[in-house]
Enzyme design. Structure first.
Site, PDB file in Angstrom:
ATOM      1  N   TYR A 141       0.828  -1.210   0.000  1.00 26.25           N
ATOM      2  CA  TYR A 141       0.000   0.000   0.000  1.00 26.25           C
ATOM      3  C   TYR A 141       0.863   1.261   0.000  1.00 26.25           C
ATOM      4  CZ  TYR A 141      -3.230   3.610   1.134  1.00 26.25           C
ATOM      5  OH  TYR A 141      -3.952   4.774   1.071  1.00 26.25           O
ATOM      6  N   TRP A 143       1.214   5.615  -1.857  1.00 29.60           N
ATOM      7  CA  TRP A 143       0.932   6.577  -2.920  1.00 29.60           C
ATOM      8  C   TRP A 143       1.986   6.586  -4.026  1.00 29.60           C
ATOM      9  CZ3 TRP A 143      -1.879  11.662  -3.310  1.00 29.60           C
ATOM     10  CH2 TRP A 143      -3.159  11.577  -2.750  1.00 29.60           C
TER      11      TRP A 143
END
Ligand SMILES: Nc1nc2c(c(=O)[nH]1)N[C@H]1C(S)=C(S)[C@@H](COP(=O)(O)OP(=O)(O)OC[C@H]3O[C@@H](n4cnc5c(=O)[nH]c(N)nc54)[C@H](O)[C@@H]3O)O[C@H]1N2
Ligand SMILES: Nc1nc2c(c(=O)[nH]1)N[C@H]1C(S)=C(S)[C@@H](COP(=O)(O)OP(=O)(O)OC[C@H]3O[C@@H](n4cnc5c(=O)[nH]c(N)nc54)[C@H](O)[C@@H]3O)O[C@H]1N2
Ligand SMILES: [Mo]
Length: 777
Positions: free
Chosen positions: A111, A113
């Protein structure tokens, strides 16, 4: 000669100025009305000392093999090895774990960005690679709005409204008379958009609404969650009490018979069950304005007045994602919908409900009607997933059962963790607990441009390029242009693109062609763009051909239009039913009733968080910690950038607190302080302000974790990372989302010895002079 190249980042598109192969300037994109100051940190980050220079392997792992010294993660030093050796080690270890334990023993959720470019998006690259390798254990939903993603399909048949399918800004600015904002509309957050943004327009639209006469009420513990220019009325609630506040408003509408009976009868199911709860028919506690005001620490009269205003004019009710990143985070989002249903304006222009305005730059912009360019990740043949924020549970409790949205599941037994494009030692709650779990797998592989806390806690660190070192396409479907991101500089040190690293591994493991499909970077960019262009054409939007797009530096996306959430449903609920079991808004959910969860009852309910200002634990830890998104960074990214560096107080992350709480502890502005609870402790620099409600402290996320004794559970964090303090448990058995915003702490002045923060400068690698560079594959 200086060249100027189009480029983009999560904090906005920009022009890179390059001279003699070095980045010398970063200029906001022409036409961006409100570029983010964060752009100024890009050059600092690109050439930072903390770039990972070469592939590096933790000494204990290298000398004694997988699993032998896992408790030394974070403490050991690293040995630089050449690329060939590093890739051989990773490929052999992937192969071993797959043979001995099967694909689900590889955790590849990864996980995070990563960066704005959509082809080189590290998490997607890794997912594609692992899927072709036979799969892995993946993560479901995201840290941003996991609880909302789980609850909203039960209530309105879709998670769309939390992911951005909300009434558009222009409609709000024109029609909304009263905007009730739970959590505000924080412009600090509207600096960023995943995939980049070419026009920062949230502030523009808020001003447009104000100029058109909209009035604003902000329900939030921190005043500047709403822009000063809106002159919003501030209801400074105790954190995590929003569900009670909304119930109090609903109760007023009920007892004063002001709610929209027709809307509730025609478009909703289950109001009668909920009504019994509001009236207190079974628990003897009416959820009155007085009841709510006592919980939230505000005035009951103000709530009653607000309820009356809400039904007297066109009213928009919104909640930021922060509300559901908390214990029982499903409830405030469900209750936002139910309150809006009682007001009766769902589906009308400027009325009803919405989520996340201000939370990112693109929220409130209409999504364009085709998929933005993106690398296809394929499907995960292993089929194994965990709820996104249950990673420490998974590592600590292999094989044990847990609940998730009606399913009974078991945690897999993870032997190898692989991360690219994310930073769990930034993003996860209760880092000391994560550190304990992190010692369980035999091997941890991380791709990173920088020596983040996660890289420091890995066994094998592979240096990744940043966007400026490669060509890519920047895009978010809530923007009005797609950006050609031209490579500006050569790779720094020995850094390689994630794509090339994974292609090298795929070659060693026998599936290079399947992974690359025979394309290099240039061929992929053309392919992905053209796919999007064809999809756009099918939806009536015309984009220029790739060569024109690339030469011009961007492609405008035509014709994004106004949108009213649930307009079709309102106009004809029989023709446009919701995808709920009843086809209507479920105020009461029989499905959820069937799950039998005491932590997520079948209608919106006030459930006390484990930690809040009304909890018994507040006697020892009397301050509610808000670990919100940083105004000076994106998560852990750019902490070495000048905006973040300039914000530090006493060399630590600033912690804002109310002067009354500071005075009670003899803390002065600028003091070094220690924040602590039973889970951990960190240092921070005190900033006194009455923008923060008494009883609340704000310590934003993202200061790089810097434990005084590296690798040691419970070590004092010298820098001010709030996740040594936050609690790690699911929002409920339904959503299992992160509950970062439910944490109690105590604060004191710190007069002890405090070594300076080291993680942003020193590279913990012992260079044994081994460099071989060439990969051969
Ligand atoms: N206490 C608390 N914790 C929270 C939150 C909160 O509100 N409170 N919010 C949560 C939320 S909503 C989120 S989204 C998460 C964010 O958590 P993350 O998304 O994990 O945070 P980032 O710092 O953006 O991590 C991305 C990492 O990818 C790296 N990276 C960038 N580009 C590349 C690349 O091209 N290749 C590779 N290999 N790596 C790259 C960056 O250097 C960075 O370290 O945090 C969560 N954590
Ligand atoms: N500059 C910058 N912008 C960002 C990010 C970043 O790292 N930096 N991260 C991006 C990401 S990944 C995401 S998911 C979004 C997150 O968007 P949000 O989840 O909305 O962000 P937060 O900053 O955590 O919270 C916003 C405000 O909500 C208030 N709040 C917290 N708890 C409560 C509560 O219980 N009740 C009420 N009423 N208010 C509460 C706090 O005062 C806080 O300042 O932000 C995005 N924008
Ligand atoms: Mo997020």
């Amino acid at each position: 000669m200086t060249s100027r190249l189009p480029h983009s980042s999560h904090w906005g598109a920009f022009t890179a100025e390059v001279h003699d192969g070095r980045l010398v300037g970063v200029l906001p994109r022409p036409g961006d009305p409100e570029p983010s100051p964060l752009l100024s940190g890009i050059a600092d980050a690109l050439h930072a000392d903390v770039r990972v220079a070469a592939p590096a392997v933790r000494r204990g792992w290298l000398e004694q093999g997988p699993g032998a010294t896992s408790e030394r993660r974070g403490a050991d030093d690293f040995v630089e090895v050449g690329w060939d050796r590093a890739l051989d080690l990773v490929a052999a270890e992937l192969d071993r774990v797959r043979r001995e334990h099967g694909n689900p023993a590889i955790f590849g959720g990864s996980y995070g960005w990563a960066s704005a470019g959509r082809f080189h998006h590290a998490k997607t690259q890794l997912a594609r690679f692992l899927n072709l390798f036979g799969g892995c254990t993946d993560q479901k939903y995201n840290y941003s709005y996991a609880a909302a993603s789980a609850i909203l399909p039960h209530v309105v048949g879709t998670g769309g409204p939390t992911a951005g399918e909300v009434t558009s800004w222009d409609v709000i600015a024109e029609h909304t008379r009263l905007w009730v904002m739970f959590g505000g509309a924080p412009l600090k957050n509207a600096q960023v958009e995943s995939g980049g943004i070419t026009r920062h327009s949230a502030a523009h639209w808020l001003r447009a609404a104000r100029d058109n006469g909209t009035r604003f009420v902000a329900v939030t513990p921190i005043r500047d969650d709403v822009a000063g220019f809106l002159d919003a009325a501030w209801l400074p609630v105790r954190p995590n009490t929003d569900t009670a506040v909304m119930l109090g408003l609903a109760h007023t509408l009920l007892v004063e018979d002001r709610y929209d009976r027709d809307f509730v009868a025609r478009y909703c199911v289950g109001f009668d069950r909920f009504r019994r709860y509001l009236e207190g028919a079974d628990d003897g506690r009416p959820k009155s304005a007085e009841w709510a005001a006592a919980i939230a620490g505000i005035d009951a009269g103000a709530l009653r007045d607000l309820a009356r205003r809400m039904v007297a004019e066109r009213t928009m009710i919104t909640s930021t994602w922060s509300l559901q990143r908390a214990d029982h985070g499903e409830q405030p989002f469900w209750m936002t919908v139910v309150l809006a249903a009682m007001v009766g304006q769902i589906g009308l222009p400027g009325g009803g409900f919405g989520f996340a305005y201000g939370d990112t730059a693109g929220m409130g912009n209409r999504r364009y009607p085709f998929p933005a360019p993106a690398l296809p990740a394929g499907v995960n043949p292993a089929g194994s997933t965990i709820p996104v924020a249950r990673i420490a549970d998974m590592l600590l409790h292999p094989g044990e059962p847990y609940d998730f949205d009606g399913e009974r599941r078991r945690y897999p037994d993870i032997r190898l963790v692989y991360w690219a494009g994310g930073n769990p030692f930034h993003h996860h709650q209760d880092l000391n607990r994560l550190l304990r779990g992190w010692r369980r797998p035999e091997t941890v592989v991380v791709h990173e441009p920088w020596w983040t806390a996660t890289a420091r806690h890995a066994d094998i660190v592979l240096p990744a390029t940043t966007t400026l070192e490669r060509n890519d396409i920047g895009a978010s479907s809530r923007d009005d242009a797609i950006v050609a991101m031209h490579q500006a500089v050569e790779p720094v040190g020995q850094a390689r693109h994630d794509f090339d690293i994974l292609a090298g591994l795929a070659g060693r493991l026998g599936f290079r062609d399947a992974f690359t499909e025979g394309r290099d970077e240039a061929a992929w960019l053309r392919h992905l763009y053209e796919r999007s262009r064809r999809a756009a054409a099918r939806n009536g939007a015309e984009l220029p051909e790739f060569d024109e797009f690339w030469a011009r530096g961007h492609a405008d996306v035509p014709g994004t239009r106004s949108f009213v959430l649930f307009e079709a449903f309102r106009s004809d609920p029989a023709a446009h039913p919701l995808r709920t079991p009843s086809g209507r808004i479920e105020i009461f959910s029989a499905t959820i009733e069937g799950f039998g969860y005491d932590d997520c009852p079948p209608h919106p309910t006030w459930l006390e968080p484990a930690e809040w200002l009304g909890a018994a634990q507040a006697a020892r830890h009397p301050l509610h910690l808000i670990s919100n998104q940083p105004r000076t960074r994106l998560h852990g990214q750019l902490d070495m950038g000048r905006v973040s560096r300039d914000s530090k107080v006493n060399g630590r992350e600033p912690c804002r607190l109310n002067p009354s709480d500071a005075a009670a502890r003899a803390i002065r502005d600028g003091d070094l302080i220690r924040l602590f609870n039973d889970r951990g402790a960190c240092l921070a620099g005190a900033v006194l302000t009455d923008a923060v409600r008494p009883g609340v402290v704000e310590l934003a996320t993202g200061a790089w974790y810097d434990p005084r004794e590296p690798g040691t559970v419970g070590a004092l964090d010298l820098h001010g990372n709030p996740n040594v303090l936050t609690a790690d448990h699911g929002t409920s058995r339904l959503g299992q989302g992160p509950s970062a915003h439910s944490a109690l702490v105590q604060a004191e002045r710190f007069d002890g010895d405090a070594p300076p923060v080291a993680v942003l400068r020193v590279t913990p690698v012992s260079d044994e002079g081994k460099t071989d560079g060439a990969d051969g594959s």
